[in-house]
Design an enzyme around this catalytic site. Structure first.
Site, PDB file in Angstrom:
ATOM      1  N   CYS A  16       0.842  -1.199   0.000  1.00 59.39           N
ATOM      2  CA  CYS A  16       0.000   0.000   0.000  1.00 59.39           C
ATOM      3  C   CYS A  16       0.881   1.255   0.000  1.00 59.39           C
ATOM      4  CB  CYS A  16      -0.973  -0.030   1.174  1.00 59.39           C
ATOM      5  SG  CYS A  16      -2.326   1.158   1.028  1.00 59.39           S
TER       6      CYS A  16
ATOM      7  N   HIS B 184      -3.683  -5.156   0.521  1.00 56.21           N
ATOM      8  CA  HIS B 184      -3.117  -5.601   1.803  1.00 56.21           C
ATOM      9  C   HIS B 184      -3.106  -7.124   1.901  1.00 56.21           C
ATOM     10  CE1 HIS B 184      -2.735  -1.725   3.945  1.00 56.21           C
ATOM     11  NE2 HIS B 184      -3.716  -1.349   3.147  1.00 56.21           N
TER      12      HIS B 184
ATOM     13  N   GLU C 278      -1.718  -8.888   4.106  1.00 58.72           N
ATOM     14  CA  GLU C 278      -1.629  -9.333   5.500  1.00 58.72           C
ATOM     15  C   GLU C 278      -2.982  -9.598   6.145  1.00 58.72           C
ATOM     16  OE1 GLU C 278      -1.332  -4.760   5.785  1.00 58.72           O
ATOM     17  OE2 GLU C 278      -1.006  -6.358   4.330  1.00 58.72           O
TER      18      GLU C 278
END
Length: 511
Positions: free
Chosen positions: A84, A179, A181
């Site tokens: 990001c 993202h 994660e």
């Protein structure tokens, strides 16, 4: 951290998801650490990273005052992954361009993978009719990269964000606008594991069974022949810390268990049985419940209750610690999220520490007047690693996998002022709720479940009579990371049994 392990360096630009990046890396059995983005070049060069990850941020990469990655990140010759904002600052710093987007993307998106870069090759959620590989991802950005730096090529795109991924395979630099994660990005874990294991070349030498011997050796080196005291709460973190330290130094450890009267039903007995009886750990049991309840009388504000409980805990612990004359070390069950959330590893773009999220007595909260050195053997570990370590140390599974319990205990699960009657009712109701969850196999399907006492009375009917009793609310959530959560879809039949049992047993106990 010892140089025994291969390491990934995560530079934090203040994103809410940075912890999750670290957790995903650790799940790949690779050690990593989070540090502020503005660490000096010498730190980056001396860290010994096999790869570097740049986190997201609320900042805009094109602003002059915004946070930038140290130049050493790009000169070190190791793989770099920008996530990001991390991708945006990589683009801006290496000669590309970042601009405000006309369309802001927040939430679910479908990303088309373009080209066959090493990072994304073979990773996809589905294929379009045209044969394009697609990823289901989580976006959270307003700005976007509009011009690639020299040497980079397009790796992924969406309709709103033509450059949603970029790669310079010669230098092993990668950037993704989404993202990976968060769990909402379906293939995110696979992507991060691909980066740290295959691209960075880490072999995955980080695991808790091996960590036990390393941690024991380190504790013995630190402590020597000196004595240690530890505040044992009965929670997972302090319990695992106590078991680990006792394995290392045996009788040199003394635990102080402060019972503030706001624990779960029979918890004090369970703690003493586990540690004093079965593990032969020296435990000083201090029943300070009257002291705490007196200090809390008439207090209804939840944050004020937290502060009172925290201050009183410190006072009681200090009084007991002073009785242990030969102690030179204070042990705490501080874990890595405590350090991060207490602003121990984060700063903003001006180098200032981030705002403290938690108000607890861990991480520097105990008084310097104790004149003790600090021992924190779990400081590098996430909660799931602490649980794994507890099992490796032989602690009972039911203790290691207990749901998180707040330091102030039931004090913050009783809304309004605290009375002994309220505590008794809540303890019994909570115990019934947990008992039924375990019986029906729902305890381990929920990440946290508990009862809350509401200081209001409601009219009901029991048998042939009318009742006018206090209300207990039940809460149960499911989460894998304790960053985002959903309510648990408990079966109505289970809730009915909890309601019936609570009405009968709690009413009988107060009759």
């Amino acid at each position: 951290m010892s140089s025994l392990h291969e390491k990934i360096l995560i530079l934090d630009f203040g994103a809410q998801y940075t912890q999750l990046i670290a957790r995903r890396v650790r799940e790949a059995k690779v050690y990593c650490e989070i540090h502020p983005h503005d660490v000096p070049d010498d730190f980056v060069r001396g860290f010994g990273a096999k790869g570097i990850i740049l986190s997201g941020s609320h900042m805009s990469a094109y602003e002059e005052s915004t946070g930038k990655a140290p130049q050493a990140v790009f000169d070190l010759g190791v793989p770099v992954l920008g996530i990001c904002y991390g991708m945006q600052t990589m683009a801006q710093q290496l000669g590309g361009r970042v601009e405000p987007g006309k369309v802001r993307e927040f939430g679910y998106a479908e990303v088309r993978a373009r080209g066959h870069t090493r990072l994304l090759e073979g990773i996809e959620d589905f294929r379009t009719a045209e044969g394009h590989g697609m990823l289901k991802v989580w976006m959270s950005h307003g700005d976007k990269v509009t011009e690639l730096p020299s040497g980079f090529r397009l790796m992924a795109s969406t309709e709103a964000c033509p450059i949603a991924g970029m790669a310079d395979e010669a230098r092993r630099f990668y950037g993704v606008q989404f993202h990976p994660e968060v769990t909402h990005t379906r293939q995110g874990t696979k992507l991060l594991h691909r980066f740290v294991r295959e691209i960075c070349g880490c072999h995955g030498d980080w695991n808790m069974p091996d960590y036990v011997s390393e941690a024991i050796e380190r504790i013995r080196e630190q402590v020597g022949k000196e004595e240690v005291i530890l505040g044992l709460s009965g929670g997972v973190d302090s319990s695992v810390a106590a078991a680990l330290i006792h394995r290392a130094i045996g009788a040199q450890l003394t635990c102080v268990f402060v019972d503030h009267g706001l624990l779960r039903l029979d918890e004090a007995k369970q703690v003493m049985d586990t540690f004093a009886k079965h593990m032969q750990v020296e435990v000083v049991h201090v029943d300070a419940s009257e002291d705490f309840l007196s200090a809390l009388r008439g207090v209804s504000d939840p944050e004020e209750k937290r502060k009172i409980i925290g201050r009183r805990f410190v006072e009681v612990f200090q009084r007991e610690a002073n009785k242990i004359r030969n102690a030179r070390w204070l042990a705490q069950g501080t874990i890595y999220p405590d350090v991060i959330e207490s602003a121990g590893a984060r700063s903003d773009s001006r180098g200032k520490k981030a705002q403290t999220i938690k108000s607890h007595h861990n991480v520097g909260g105990l008084p310097e007047t104790l004149h003790l050195k600090l021992l924190e053997p779990l400081r590098e570990l996430f909660k799931d690693e602490v649980r794994e370590l507890g099992l490796a140390l032989g602690l009972p599974r039911e203790m290691v996998f207990r749901h998180p319990f707040p330091g102030p205990g039931l004090g913050v699960r009783i809304l309004g002022s605290i009375e002994r009657t309220y505590i008794d009712l809540l303890q019994r109701a909570d115990a019934i709720f947990i008992e039924e969850l375990r019986r029906e196999g729902w305890y381990e399907k929920t990440a946290q479940a508990f009862a809350v006492f509401l200081p209001v009375k409601s009219v009901g009917v029991m048998g042939d009579g009318r009742t006018y009793e206090y209300v207990i609310a039940l809460r149960a959530v499911q989460t894998t990371d304790f960053m985002t959560a959903d309510w648990a879809p408990l079966p109505h039949e289970l809730l009915a049994r909890v309601s019936t049992a609570s009405s009968t047993r709690c009413a009988a106990s107060t009759a």
